[in-house]
Design an enzyme around this catalytic site. Structure first.
Site, PDB file in Angstrom:
ATOM      1  N   TRP A  85     -41.796 -17.427  68.879  1.00 41.36           N
ATOM      2  CA  TRP A  85     -41.654 -15.976  69.059  1.00 41.36           C
ATOM      3  C   TRP A  85     -40.966 -15.677  70.392  1.00 41.36           C
ATOM      4  O   TRP A  85     -41.374 -16.193  71.440  1.00 41.36           O
ATOM      5  CB  TRP A  85     -43.046 -15.339  69.036  1.00 41.36           C
ATOM      6  N   SER A 118     -44.431 -22.875  66.792  1.00 38.13           N
ATOM      7  CA  SER A 118     -45.104 -21.587  66.859  1.00 38.13           C
ATOM      8  C   SER A 118     -44.675 -20.666  65.713  1.00 38.13           C
ATOM      9  O   SER A 118     -44.894 -20.982  64.546  1.00 38.13           O
ATOM     10  CB  SER A 118     -44.850 -20.956  68.233  1.00 38.13           C
ATOM     11  N   MET A 119     -44.028 -19.523  66.010  1.00 38.68           N
ATOM     12  CA  MET A 119     -43.608 -18.600  64.954  1.00 38.68           C
ATOM     13  C   MET A 119     -42.721 -19.285  63.920  1.00 38.68           C
ATOM     14  O   MET A 119     -42.762 -18.941  62.732  1.00 38.68           O
ATOM     15  CB  MET A 119     -42.871 -17.405  65.542  1.00 38.68           C
ATOM     16  N   ASP A 172     -54.566 -24.891  73.720  1.00 41.86           N
ATOM     17  CA  ASP A 172     -53.611 -23.860  73.307  1.00 41.86           C
ATOM     18  C   ASP A 172     -54.332 -22.519  73.245  1.00 41.86           C
ATOM     19  O   ASP A 172     -55.172 -22.288  72.371  1.00 41.86           O
ATOM     20  CB  ASP A 172     -53.032 -24.223  71.944  1.00 41.86           C
ATOM     21  N   HIS A 208     -49.640 -24.276  74.670  1.00 46.32           N
ATOM     22  CA  HIS A 208     -48.838 -23.878  73.514  1.00 46.32           C
ATOM     23  C   HIS A 208     -47.377 -24.313  73.620  1.00 46.32           C
ATOM     24  O   HIS A 208     -46.741 -24.602  72.612  1.00 46.32           O
ATOM     25  CB  HIS A 208     -48.895 -22.354  73.352  1.00 46.32           C
TER      26      HIS A 208
END
Length: 301
Positions: free
Chosen positions: A62, A128-129, A252, A281
């Site tokens: 993101w 992630s995203m 995370d 993360h």
């Protein structure tokens, strides 16, 4: 350069051309790979495409763009892999349309990259995203072109708390986070920066990421965040039949292991979950060497 030198150089060039094989003289230069792919709605997507060999498609987090994968691209190219890394719409050098930040459109953008570059036998790596786009791609477009899947600190399978997903994030908490971002994004970033990195992450790296994130228009950042929060990919994860590696840090704070990576691994049959002790993360930045080692081993298996 005098006339004699020019004449000698001309004669030498002519002699070399005459001595070259005929096919070498007639073979046209290979076309350069274009830096753009066109999405179904006409949005122009910027794509990095480097190297040759089996393709690795790299999807970013993101508010990150393809620049985050620079060192990984160089390392993978050196090992004989082709690396393709798009900027998500609204990010980096891609177009910034007012619409298209829903899960299916973002997923179709990934499909456009794969199809227009005719990528096959792909290792799909998503941070992630990017994980929601990767998992949804396999459900929506099938796995014919995908050989294996790597999810790095994924936000799958479903973040928001519901009756059938009780051990997740309550919606009021998600709404409060989004309201804080909408009111003062730089301040929110400052308040949440520390657990995102390691203590020894250089300031120059932190500044680079802050600049990258703030370059995304706030309406785009919020639209994408809502898509992440409410994407229910439990059924899609259950349907994955490709070898899958999931890498997650046990510190995370953005996507806690027990809510995301561990639950995703439990849904994908035969997947391997590798937990990085003490890791946050931002694994592609903070643990790039270990991640690259694990990725190369997984692709070689």
């Amino acid at each position: 350069m005098n006339r004699r030198t020019v004449l000698e150089a001309t004669l030498l060039g002519t002699a070399l051309a005459a001595a070259a094989p005929a096919d070498a003289q007639t073979t046209p230069p290979q076309p350069a790979r274009q830096s753009r792919v066109t999405a179904r709605d006409g949005t122009s997507l910027f794509v990095q495409d480097w190297g040759a060999g089996r393709p690795v498609l790299l999807l970013a987090a993101w508010t990150f763009n393809s620049g985050i994968w620079g060192s990984h691209i160089v390392a993978l190219n050196a090992k004989g892999y082709r690396c393709v890394a798009p900027d998500r719409r609204g990010h980096g050098r891609s177009d910034m349309p007012m619409t298209g930040y829903d899960l299916d459109t973002l997923t179709d953008d990934v499909a456009a990259v794969i199809e227009q570059r005719d990528l096959r036998d792909v290792t799909l790596v998503a941070h992630s995203m990017g994980s929601i786009e990767a998992v949804n791609y396999l459900a929506r477009h099938g796995g014919e072109r995908i050989a294996r899947l790597v999810l790095v600190a994924p936000t799958t399978p479903f973040l928001v708390q519901t009756e059938d997903n009780p051990d997740a994030v309550p919606k009021p908490m998600i709404d409060a986070q989004n309201a804080a971002i909408a009111q003062d994004f730089p301040r929110w970033m400052g308040e949440n920066e520390a657990p995102f990195f390691m203590l020894d992450t250089p300031e120059v790296t932190r500044a680079w990421i802050r600049e990258m994130m703030l370059s995304v228009p706030l309406p785009v950042a919020l639209a994408c965040r809502r898509t992440i929060s409410f994407a229910d990919l439990r059924a899609a994860a259950r349907g994955i039949d490709r070898p899958t590696l999931i890498v997650h840090g046990d510190k995370d704070a953005s996507a806690p292991l027990e809510l995301t990576g561990a639950k995703t691994a439990a849904l994908i049959k035969g997947s391997k979950l590798s937990v990085y002790e003490g890791a946050p993360h931002a694994l592609p930045l903070t643990h790039s060497a270990r991640l690259m080692s694990d990725l190369l081993a997984f692709m070689a298996a």
